[in-house]
Design an enzyme around this catalytic site. Structure first.
Site, PDB file in Angstrom:
ATOM      1  N   ASP A 188       8.584  -2.531  -2.422  1.00  0.00           N
ATOM      2  CA  ASP A 188       7.780  -4.012  -2.986  1.00  0.00           C
ATOM      3  C   ASP A 188       8.564  -4.224  -3.537  1.00  0.00           C
ATOM      4  O   ASP A 188       9.622  -5.629  -4.063  1.00  0.00           O
ATOM      5  CB  ASP A 188       6.472  -3.855  -3.144  1.00  0.00           C
ATOM      6  CG  ASP A 188       5.371  -3.442  -1.986  1.00  0.00           C
ATOM      7  OD1 ASP A 188       6.313  -3.312  -1.044  1.00  0.00           O
ATOM      8  OD2 ASP A 188       4.312  -4.206  -2.824  1.00  0.00           O
ATOM      9  N   ALA A 194      -3.822  -7.258  -2.212  1.00  0.00           N
ATOM     10  CA  ALA A 194      -4.618  -7.136  -0.208  1.00  0.00           C
ATOM     11  C   ALA A 194      -3.089  -7.278   0.706  1.00  0.00           C
ATOM     12  O   ALA A 194      -2.856  -7.573   1.548  1.00  0.00           O
ATOM     13  CB  ALA A 194      -4.208  -8.534  -0.535  1.00  0.00           C
ATOM     14  N   GLY A 195      -2.044  -6.226  -0.370  1.00  0.00           N
ATOM     15  CA  GLY A 195      -0.614  -5.804   1.157  1.00  0.00           C
ATOM     16  C   GLY A 195       0.585  -6.440   0.762  1.00  0.00           C
ATOM     17  O   GLY A 195       1.457  -6.365   1.040  1.00  0.00           O
ATOM     18  N   GLY A 242       2.628  -7.776  -2.229  1.00  0.00           N
ATOM     19  CA  GLY A 242       3.427  -7.121  -3.375  1.00  0.00           C
ATOM     20  C   GLY A 242       2.856  -7.805  -4.475  1.00  0.00           C
ATOM     21  O   GLY A 242       3.755  -8.251  -5.534  1.00  0.00           O
ATOM     22  N   SER A 243       1.287  -8.159  -5.036  1.00  0.00           N
ATOM     23  CA  SER A 243       0.503  -9.075  -5.689  1.00  0.00           C
ATOM     24  C   SER A 243       1.320  -8.139  -8.067  1.00  0.00           C
ATOM     25  O   SER A 243       2.071  -8.744  -8.620  1.00  0.00           O
ATOM     26  CB  SER A 243      -0.135  -9.062  -5.760  1.00  0.00           C
ATOM     27  OG  SER A 243      -1.148  -7.619  -6.684  1.00  0.00           O
TER      28      SER A 243
HETATM   29  O1  PMV Z   1      -0.406  -2.502  -0.094  1.00  0.00           O
HETATM   30  P1  PMV Z   1       1.067  -2.713  -0.523  1.00  0.00           P
HETATM   31  O2  PMV Z   1       1.515  -4.214  -0.853  1.00  0.00           O
HETATM   32  O3  PMV Z   1       1.446  -2.195  -1.733  1.00  0.00           O
HETATM   33  O4  PMV Z   1       2.187  -2.156   0.464  1.00  0.00           O
HETATM   34  C1  PMV Z   1       2.624  -0.400   0.617  1.00  0.00           C
HETATM   35  C2  PMV Z   1       3.104  -0.289   1.658  1.00  0.00           C
HETATM   36  C3  PMV Z   1       3.145   1.470   1.880  1.00  0.00           C
HETATM   37  O5  PMV Z   1       4.336   2.121   2.660  1.00  0.00           O
HETATM   38  C4  PMV Z   1       1.402   1.870   2.173  1.00  0.00           C
HETATM   39  C5  PMV Z   1       2.815   1.981   1.009  1.00  0.00           C
HETATM   40  C6  PMV Z   1       4.947   2.390  -0.285  1.00  0.00           C
HETATM   41  O6  PMV Z   1       4.957   2.683  -0.755  1.00  0.00           O
HETATM   42  O7  PMV Z   1       5.985   1.604   0.869  1.00  0.00           O
END
Ligand code: PMV
Length: 318
Positions: free
Chosen positions: A151, A103-104, A106-107
């Site tokens: 992350d 879900a963006g 960082g799980s």
């Molecule tokens: O979707 P998440 O929470 O894994 O965030 C990814 C962030 C990106 O910039 C799209 C990918 C990365 O490795 O930085």
């Protein structure tokens, strides 16, 4: 022996996702409101290690040996073994998490950090933050291909950071508290797939995509100053610009755009998608007095879940 417990928070990327993969800076903050907790107990009588997963959505007990080769739990545990060249006695590991998956937020990085910390303590080994971060990055590589590392870095440090690939990480100062609403589109996507999508677009339309990544990178410098000086309205404005560039990049979605629009219509200073995109959560920042209105608006405009939280500022009284 009492259980060994480690926790790690979720995170949000305030500015710079995707561009960070190509060497531009990005800003991320840990979010205490969502966490993963890992505990380990040595098992005396059993002849195998057990992983107990205790989540809101499901509960499962899986023998360690039955975890898939690429399972994030297995990789994180085995990375620690490999680093210290030592296999632990059998154990019972319980994992519970309130961080929404894919879900963006960082799980996977939070899981990797919490397992790495817990497993090393269980084995009586001291790992520095740099070592924990490097091991968590290795697990992230298995999940995401070639992640930027933002992350695992923000979650390991537990502080707001300005991150740039292959550069030392700097902690970022946030002057005024920022009130945040996270709204779920209810859609899930794999970050790996969205990163691959951007890579393919970069190959097909290099000038256009490079110019967008450059613009996103430029916003980050302005945003760090706005954070430093407590200019929350300006931050909101930069967030909206960041979202427009992410939309041009093709990583937004109808649902994300609707939620951004809804937040702005109801008085938020700014809003954008956060993380990989094409689904997952949207982030909005607002005045405390308008948070409730923004949240209600988001729910009536389709958000399936709301997380309301605050990033603490360093200014007294914030
Ligand atoms: O979707 P998440 O929470 O894994 O965030 C990814 C962030 C990106 O910039 C799209 C990918 C990365 O490795 O930085």
């Amino acid at each position: 022996m009492p259980a060994i417990i480690s926790k790690a928070t979720g995170k949000i990327i305030l500015f710079g996702e995707h561009a960070v993969v190509y060497g531009y800076p990005a800003i991320a903050v840990p979010i205490d409101a969502i966490q993963v907790k890992v505990s380990i107990l040595p098992v005396i009588l059993e002849n195998q290690s057990i992983i107990k997963i205790r989540n809101i959505n499901w509960q499962e007990d899986i023998p360690f040996a039955e975890l898939d080769e690429y399972d994030p739990i297995r990789t994180s545990i085995e990375n620690v073994y490999a680093h210290i060249n030592q296999k632990p006695p059998h154990f019972e590991m319980t994992i519970s998490s309130s961080i929404p998956i894919s879900a963006g937020l960082g799980s996977s990085a939070a899981l990797a950090v919490a397992i790495t910390k817990c497993m090393s303590q269980f084995l009586g080994i001291y790992l520095s933050n740099d070592e924990i971060n490097a091991l968590a990055y290795k697990s992230e590589e298995v999940q995401h291909g070639s992640p930027s590392g933002i992350d695992n870095s923000v979650i390991t440090l537990g502080q707001p950071i300005l991150f740039r690939k292959s550069k030392p990480i700097s902690q970022i100062k946030i002057m005024s508290s920022i009130h945040i609403i996270l709204a779920d589109t209810g859609k899930r996507t794999l970050t790996k797939d969205v990163v691959t999508f951007v890579k393919q677009r970069l190959e097909k339309e290099p000038d256009f995509i490079k110019s967008i990544l450059f613009e996103i990178g430029g916003l980050v410098e302005e945003a760090s100053k706005a954070l430093l000086y407590g200019e929350v309205k300006k931050l909101g404005n930069l967030m909206v610009r960041n979202h427009i560039f992410l939309k041009k990049l093709g990583v937004s979605s109808i649902e994300l755009d609707q939620l951004v629009e809804s937040a702005l219509k109801n008085g938020a200073f700014g809003a954008k998608l956060c993380g990989g995109g094409k689904g997952g959560y949207m982030i909005a920042i607002c005045e405390p007095s308008s948070c409730e209105r923004v949240s209600f608006g988001l729910v009536s405009d389709g958000a399936t879940h709301i997380i309301s939280t605050t990033i603490k500022g360093s200014k007294q009284g914030n």
